[in-house]
Design a protein around this motif. Structure first.
Motif, mmCIF file in Angstrom:
data_model
loop_
_atom_site.group_PDB
_atom_site.id
_atom_site.type_symbol
_atom_site.label_atom_id
_atom_site.label_comp_id
_atom_site.label_asym_id
_atom_site.label_seq_id
_atom_site.Cartn_x
_atom_site.Cartn_y
_atom_site.Cartn_z
ATOM 1 N N LEU A 152 0.809 -1.214 0.000
ATOM 2 C CA LEU A 152 0.000 0.000 0.000
ATOM 3 C C LEU A 152 0.846 1.269 0.000
ATOM 4 O O LEU A 152 0.285 2.374 -0.023
ATOM 5 N N GLY A 153 2.155 1.138 0.041
ATOM 6 C CA GLY A 153 3.010 2.307 0.195
ATOM 7 C C GLY A 153 2.963 2.811 1.628
ATOM 8 O O GLY A 153 2.814 2.038 2.579
ATOM 9 N N ASP A 154 3.059 4.110 1.795
ATOM 10 C CA ASP A 154 2.936 4.710 3.129
ATOM 11 C C ASP A 154 1.453 4.850 3.466
ATOM 12 O O ASP A 154 0.701 5.491 2.719
ATOM 13 N N VAL A 155 1.029 4.272 4.574
ATOM 14 C CA VAL A 155 -0.379 4.355 4.957
ATOM 15 C C VAL A 155 -0.676 5.749 5.489
ATOM 16 O O VAL A 155 0.041 6.289 6.327
ATOM 17 N N TRP A 156 -1.751 6.326 4.967
ATOM 18 C CA TRP A 156 -2.195 7.639 5.408
ATOM 19 C C TRP A 156 -3.383 7.538 6.360
ATOM 20 O O TRP A 156 -3.441 8.253 7.351
ATOM 21 N N ARG A 157 -4.336 6.665 6.026
ATOM 22 C CA ARG A 157 -5.521 6.563 6.887
ATOM 23 C C ARG A 157 -5.978 5.106 6.992
ATOM 24 O O ARG A 157 -6.028 4.387 5.988
ATOM 25 N N PHE A 158 -6.293 4.716 8.209
ATOM 26 C CA PHE A 158 -6.802 3.380 8.516
ATOM 27 C C PHE A 158 -8.223 3.528 9.037
ATOM 28 O O PHE A 158 -8.456 4.185 10.049
ATOM 29 N N GLU A 159 -9.179 2.962 8.300
ATOM 30 C CA GLU A 159 -10.571 2.969 8.737
ATOM 31 C C GLU A 159 -10.959 1.554 9.150
ATOM 32 O O GLU A 159 -10.744 0.595 8.395
ATOM 33 N N SER A 160 -11.526 1.439 10.330
ATOM 34 C CA SER A 160 -11.917 0.138 10.861
ATOM 35 C C SER A 160 -13.321 0.260 11.448
ATOM 36 O O SER A 160 -13.591 1.168 12.244
ATOM 37 N N ARG A 161 -14.193 -0.645 11.025
ATOM 38 C CA ARG A 161 -15.582 -0.608 11.502
ATOM 39 C C ARG A 161 -15.967 -1.951 12.110
ATOM 40 O O ARG A 161 -15.761 -2.992 11.494
ATOM 41 N N PHE A 162 -16.548 -1.872 13.288
ATOM 42 C CA PHE A 162 -17.157 -3.052 13.900
ATOM 43 C C PHE A 162 -18.602 -2.652 14.184
ATOM 44 O O PHE A 162 -18.932 -2.148 15.250
ATOM 45 N N GLU A 163 -19.437 -2.853 13.166
ATOM 46 C CA GLU A 163 -20.799 -2.332 13.200
ATOM 47 C C GLU A 163 -21.819 -3.470 13.217
ATOM 48 O O GLU A 163 -21.606 -4.528 12.616
ATOM 49 N N ARG A 164 -22.939 -3.211 13.878
ATOM 50 C CA ARG A 164 -24.038 -4.162 13.968
ATOM 51 C C ARG A 164 -25.356 -3.413 13.802
ATOM 52 O O ARG A 164 -25.412 -2.196 13.962
ATOM 53 N N TRP A 165 -26.394 -4.175 13.537
ATOM 54 C CA TRP A 165 -27.746 -3.611 13.484
ATOM 55 C C TRP A 165 -28.564 -4.320 14.553
ATOM 56 O O TRP A 165 -29.063 -5.415 14.362
ATOM 57 N N ARG A 166 -28.646 -3.685 15.711
ATOM 58 C CA ARG A 166 -29.403 -4.201 16.846
ATOM 59 C C ARG A 166 -30.259 -3.065 17.392
ATOM 60 O O ARG A 166 -29.898 -2.434 18.396
ATOM 61 N N PRO A 167 -31.366 -2.771 16.731
ATOM 62 C CA PRO A 167 -32.145 -1.583 17.103
ATOM 63 C C PRO A 167 -32.776 -1.656 18.488
ATOM 64 O O PRO A 167 -33.187 -0.630 19.017
ATOM 65 N N LYS A 168 -32.852 -2.841 19.072
ATOM 66 C CA LYS A 168 -33.398 -2.967 20.426
ATOM 67 C C LYS A 168 -32.304 -3.465 21.371
ATOM 68 O O LYS A 168 -31.645 -4.457 21.085
#
Length: 364
Positions: A156-172
């Protein structure tokens, strides 16, 4: 360690493990992984819940049962390792008691509610000459292992930005101590899923210099944060943008990593937790995901429209954690996750909590 008993052949007998807690962490993660590790044997499960006792006995017919942790400490000489997989608020007192009883300890994340407590535990373990390791299993997620390989190879060359998501859909809200608003419970997503994403960011890109966070309680009836964003500026200049949420109706990529020559985008969660929940156990083909879920590496186009090349995802390897623990105890190999590393992550989590509360950027 309390000593390595020898079998009749003169070879070391398996290390006897006492597991405290048989809820989600204990039954889904720790017990199966301990049982699958050469050099370890699940000796005792501690739970006062009769249904969980029956579950443990059904899954591990030879296991001993105890209603409380004091039963373990009273026979410390019969054990070689204690694993603390009980609710967060019990981690520090139980780990302290185990170390004082002369037993090495594995503690589920977060090891403590504060970085100061984690460092106190680390000091106690060092004083006693005992292993204290923290179960940061997602260092062995398939996508994380793949990303580490890409970074090592300079893809990737030099990393500029790391985005990490741990997302769920638990509306209740589901309730329970993990969603309790009582600060003593150390609940909420910041300390639950946040422990994972922050630890991964620090392993990949080093110490944090500054932290900014936004944290909300969105669901009716929820008592603690269920939608949180953390921004880290690392000392090397990389920026990590980390999302943990139970309120995400459309899930984003698990990783999006942007570098000077290419980016890596990966959707979907590592399959190991789902496999363990379904009763599968480590063996041939463990941690492998289908080619359709591989991430993509490229530049100048979207992976959704076919941009970039598919990057084969390495197999996930949660069993490697306990294999490393066994090797550390039996051979003096390195601790796979130290309490001081966990304390550094807790520094970030504490800074994120302060940032969200005071609406400031916190310098570390």
């Amino acid at each position: 360690m309390t000593g390595t008993p020898l079998g009749t052949s003169g070879t070391p007998s398996p290390l006897r493990v006492g597991l405290v807690g048989y809820g989600l962490a204990g039954s889904v993660f720790h017990a199966p992984l301990i049982a699958a590790t050469e050099g370890l044997v699940l000796d005792t499960v501690v739970t006062s819940n009769s249904e969980r006792q029956q579950q443990a006995r059904a899954e591990f017919p030879d296991v001993r049962l105890a209603a409380g942790p004091d039963e373990l400490f009273d026979r410390a000489g019969e054990l070689d390792l204690i694993v603390v997989a009980s609710p967060n608020k019990t981690h520090v007192p139980l780990a302290t008691a185990a170390l004082q009883a002369g037993l090495p300890v594995v503690v589920d994340k977060p090891v403590a509610g504060t970085a100061a407590e984690a460092r106190e535990l680390a000091a106690l373990a060092q004083e006693r000459g005992l292993l204290l390791s923290v179960f940061q299993n997602r260092r062995w997620d398939n996508d994380f292992l793949t990303l580490r390989k890409l970074l090592t190879e300079g893809e990737l060359g030099d990393v500029w930005r790391f985005e990490s998501r741990f997302e769920r859909w638990r509306p209740k809200p589901k309730g329970g101590w993990r969603e309790s608003g009582d600060p003593a419970e150390i609940g909420g997503l910041l300390y639950d899923l946040g422990s994972h994403v922050v630890d991964q960011a620090l392993v990949l890109f080093g110490p944090a210099a500054a932290v900014y966070a936004e944290s909300d309680i969105r669901r009716p009836g929820a008592e603690t944060d269920d939608d949180t964003f953390i921004a880290i500026r690392h000392t090397n200049g990389v920026r990590s943008h980390l999302y943990v949420s139970a309120t995400t109706a459309q899930l984003g990529p698990r990783f999006r990593v942007l570098g000077s020559t290419a980016g890596y985008v990966k959707y979907g969660l590592d399959p190991q937790e789902a496999a363990l929940r379904d009763g599968h156990r480590p063996g041939a083909g463990w941690g492998v995901e289908p080619e359709s879920l591989w991430g993509r590496v490229g530049s100048g186009d979207s992976p959704v429209t076919g941009g970039g090349r598919p990057e084969p995802t390495l197999p996930g390897d949660y069993p490697a954690y306990y294999a490393a623990v066994a090797k550390a105890l039996l051979e003096g190999a390195p601790n796979p996750v130290t309490a001081l590393e966990a304390a550094a992550a807790l520094d970030v989590l504490e800074a994120a909590r302060r940032s969200a509360r005071e609406k400031v950027t916190v310098t570390l």
